[in-house]
Design an enzyme around this catalytic site. Structure first.
Site, mmCIF file in Angstrom:
data_model
loop_
_atom_site.group_PDB
_atom_site.id
_atom_site.type_symbol
_atom_site.label_atom_id
_atom_site.label_comp_id
_atom_site.label_asym_id
_atom_site.label_seq_id
_atom_site.Cartn_x
_atom_site.Cartn_y
_atom_site.Cartn_z
ATOM 1 C CD GLU A 1 -3.364 -0.080 1.984
ATOM 2 O OE1 GLU A 1 -4.416 -0.720 1.879
ATOM 3 O OE2 GLU A 1 -3.128 0.633 2.976
ATOM 4 C CG HIS A 3 7.876 -29.011 0.298
ATOM 5 N ND1 HIS A 3 8.432 -30.248 0.050
ATOM 6 C CD2 HIS A 3 8.595 -28.478 1.308
ATOM 7 C CE1 HIS A 3 9.431 -30.458 0.893
ATOM 8 N NE2 HIS A 3 9.560 -29.395 1.668
ATOM 9 C CE LYS A 37 -12.350 1.492 0.674
ATOM 10 N NZ LYS A 37 -11.903 2.520 1.607
HETATM 11 O O1 PA5 Z 1 -3.599 1.388 5.861
HETATM 12 C C1 PA5 Z 1 -4.691 1.872 5.643
HETATM 13 O O2 PA5 Z 1 -4.916 3.090 5.759
HETATM 14 C C2 PA5 Z 1 -5.861 0.992 5.252
HETATM 15 O O3 PA5 Z 1 -5.467 -0.325 5.132
HETATM 16 C C3 PA5 Z 1 -6.950 1.076 6.308
HETATM 17 O O4 PA5 Z 1 -6.427 0.693 7.554
HETATM 18 C C4 PA5 Z 1 -8.132 0.196 5.929
HETATM 19 O O5 PA5 Z 1 -8.594 0.521 4.660
HETATM 20 C C5 PA5 Z 1 -9.258 0.371 6.943
HETATM 21 O O6 PA5 Z 1 -9.684 1.699 6.999
HETATM 22 P P1 PA5 Z 1 -10.535 2.213 8.215
HETATM 23 O O7 PA5 Z 1 -9.720 2.135 9.464
HETATM 24 O O8 PA5 Z 1 -10.869 3.640 7.867
HETATM 25 O O9 PA5 Z 1 -11.761 1.358 8.291
#
Ligand code: PA5
Length: 427
Positions: free
Chosen positions: A279, A300, A414
Site C-alpha cells: 500500500e 514445496h 470501492k
Molecule cells: O492502511 C490503511 O490506511 C488501510 O489499510 C486502512 O487501515 C483500511 O482501509 C481500513 O480503513 P478504516 O480504518 O478507515 O476502516
C-alpha cells in the site's frame, strides 16, 4: 538488536552501485526525520514514539486486565491497517495452542465480506462472554461496518451491559462510529488524525488487542521507541540500507520481493509487511510486489518458482535467533526411517540449515538474498522489527518519489462496488 546482512545480494549489483545510492538514501532518510517529504502530515506514527504517552498505555493496560478477567472472546472488528498489526504481534508472541494462561480467545471479523463466516461466528459466540472492539479510522469502511452492525445487534440482544462491552477505536471527531456515541456510552480510543491505518499498530488500534492477548505492550511500545531513536539519529543504519537496496534492485528491473520466514508464528507478520509495503509503494505503476512466504512449507510449493521461474525476484529472509525450537530427534536403533544422522540435533539447528541451504540454492539460481535476524520472539524485539519496516518503507518510498503514506488506489474498487450496490450518491 536487529541484524541485517545484505552481503549476499551485492554480487547482483554493479560495482559501486550501493555507494552511489548512499547520498540519495540519506536524503530520503532526512526527508523522513525532518518531516519535509511528501505526506509529512501523516508522520504521527513517529511523533507518538518520540513523545510516549505513558498514561494512555496505562489506561489500555487497565482495560485489558478487566477484559482478560471477564471475557471468553475478544472480537476485533476491522480491516487492513485496523487489524493486521495486532494480529501479527499476537500470532508471533502467543503459544501455538491455547493454555490456561491464554485469557480470552481473540477473534477477528470485518476483514472480508463472507456471510458464511459471520453466520458461523454468531453461532459460535452464543453462550460466551464477549467484548467487541470495532476499529475503523474512517468509520465508513464497508467490511467492518457490516460486521459491526450485525454484532451490535447481537450484543444488545444478548447482554444487558452491551455498551460496557463495546469499545470503539476511531478518528478523534469524524465518521459513523463517532455518530453512534450520541446514543451509546461505548468506551472510545482515538486513532490520531496524522497516523495512517498501516502505521497505527503503536496506537490503541494495535495496543488494546495486543494487551488483551496478555502481551507486555509497554515493552513492545518501548522497543519501537528505541528503534525509532536509533534509526532516526544515524545517517546509515540497517533500516535505511534495507530501503535503499530494495530501491536499487527495483531500478535494475527486479519486480518482486519475497519475505521468507521459517516460523509459522511469523505468517501474520508477513501479511502485515505485505500491506505496509504494497500500500505504501504500489503507486504510479511502480514498486516491488511484496509476497510473504512461509518456509519450509512453501519450498514445496512456490519454492519451485523462486528457484527457477522468471528472474525478477529478490528475497529477504526474516529469521529468529532463539526460536524456541529446542526439541531434538531421538535415537532409534532400527533407523528404518533413515533419520539417525539427525540424532541429538535440535529442530532450531535443522531449521537453520534449511535456511542456509535455501539461501545458497536461491543465490545460485539468480536471486539476490538479504537476511534480517531478530534475537527472539519477545515484545521488545517485535516493537523494534515493526518500526524497522516502517522506517524502511518510508525511505524506499521517498526514493521512488511517491507519497508512502496515502493509498489512493484502494478507492477504485470501492467506487465500482458502491455503484453496483446502489449506495446513495455513488454515481
Ligand atoms: O492502511 C490503511 O490506511 C488501510 O489499510 C486502512 O487501515 C483500511 O482501509 C481500513 O480503513 P478504516 O480504518 O478507515 O476502516
Amino acid at each position: 538488536m536487529i541484524s541485517f546482512d545484505y552481503s549476499q545480494s551485492l554480487g547482483f549489483l554493479p560495482k559501486g552501485a550501493q555507494e552511489a545510492m548512499r547520498p540519495r538514501a540519506r536524503k530520503a532518510h532526512s526527508s523522513l526525520v525532518e518531516g519535509t517529504g511528501q505526506g509529512s502530515e501523516f508522520l504521527g506514527w513517529r511523533e507518538l514514539l518520540l513523545s510516549p504517552d505513558d498514561a494512555l498505555i496505562g489506561d489500555i493496560e487497565q482495560l485489558a486486565v478487566r477484559i482478560r478477567e471477564e471475557a471468553d472472546v475478544f472480537l476485533s472488528i476491522g480491516i487492513g491497517g485496523s487489524y493486521l498489526g495486532a494480529r501479527a504481534v499476537i500470532d508471533a508472541l502467543t503459544p501455538y495452542f491455547r493454555t490456561e494462561e491464554s485469557g480470552p480467545e481473540i477473534l477477528f471479523a470485518g476483514t472480508d465480506m463472507s456471510g458464511a463466516y459471520l453466520k458461523d461466528l454468531l453461532a459460535y459466540l452464543e453462550g460466551k462472554s464477549v467484548f467487541v472492539n470495532v476499529i475503523s479510522k474512517s468509520g465508513t469502511t464497508l467490511e467492518p461496518a457490516i460486521a459491526f452492525r450485525l454484532l451490535r445487534e447481537w450484543m444488545e440482544r444478548t447482554f444487558d451491559d452491551a455498551d460496557d462491552r463495546i469499545i470503539i477505536t476511531t478518528d478523534p471527531h469524524k465518521g459513523a462510529l463517532n455518530a453512534l456515541l450520541d446514543t451509546h456510552s461505548y468506551r472510545k480510543y482515538v486513532i490520531p488524525s496524522n497516523v495512517g491505518g498501516r502505521f497505527s499498530v503503536m496506537t490503541p488500534v494495535g495496543l488494546l488487542p495486543i494487551a488483551v492477548a496478555g502481551i507486555d505492550i509497554r515493552s513492545f511500545f518501548y522497543g519501537a521507541v528505541d528503534a525509532c531513536r536509533e534509526y532516526s539519529s544515524a545517517e546509515d543504519n540497517p533500516s535505511i540500507q534495507y530501503g535503499a537496496l530494495r530501491s536499487l534492485f527495483l531500478e535494475r528491473g527486479f519486480s518482486t520481493e519475497v519475505l521468507a520466514t521459517f516460523e509459522p508464528a511469523l505468517d501474520a507478520i508477513g501479511s502485515w509487511w505485505q500491506q505496509l509495503y504494497g500500500e505504501s509503494e504500489g503507486k504510479s505503476h511502480n514498486g516491488l510486489f511484496p509476497v510473504s512466504l512461509r518456509y519450509s512449507t512453501d519450498l514445496h510449493s512456490l519454492g519451485q518458482y523462486v528457484q527457477d521461474g522468471k528472474r525478477n525476484i529478490i528475497e529477504t529472509f526474516l529469521l529468529v535467533k532463539d526460536d524456541g525450537g529446542d526439541i531434538s530427534v531421538d535415537n532409534d536403533e532400527s533407523n528404518l526411517d533413515g533419520l539417525n544422522y539427525l540424532v541429538g540435533k535440535p529442530l532450531t539447528h535443522i531449521n537453520r540449515k534449511a535456511y542456509e541451504g535455501t539461501a545458497r540454492a536461491h543465490i545460485e539460481g539468480g536471486v539476490p538474498v538479504m537476511t534480517l535476524e531478530i534475537p527472539d520472539l519477545s515484545a521488545d524485539s517485535l516493537g523494534r522489527l515493526l518500526y524497522f519496516f516502517q522506517h524502511g518503507v518510508s525511505v524506499s518510498g521517498y526514493l521512488l518519489r511517491i507519497n508512502p503514506f496515502d493509498q489512493p488506489g484502494v478507492e477504485a474498487y470501492k467506487k465500482e462496488m458502491f455503484r453496483l450496490l446502489g449506495k446513495p450518491g455513488a454515481d
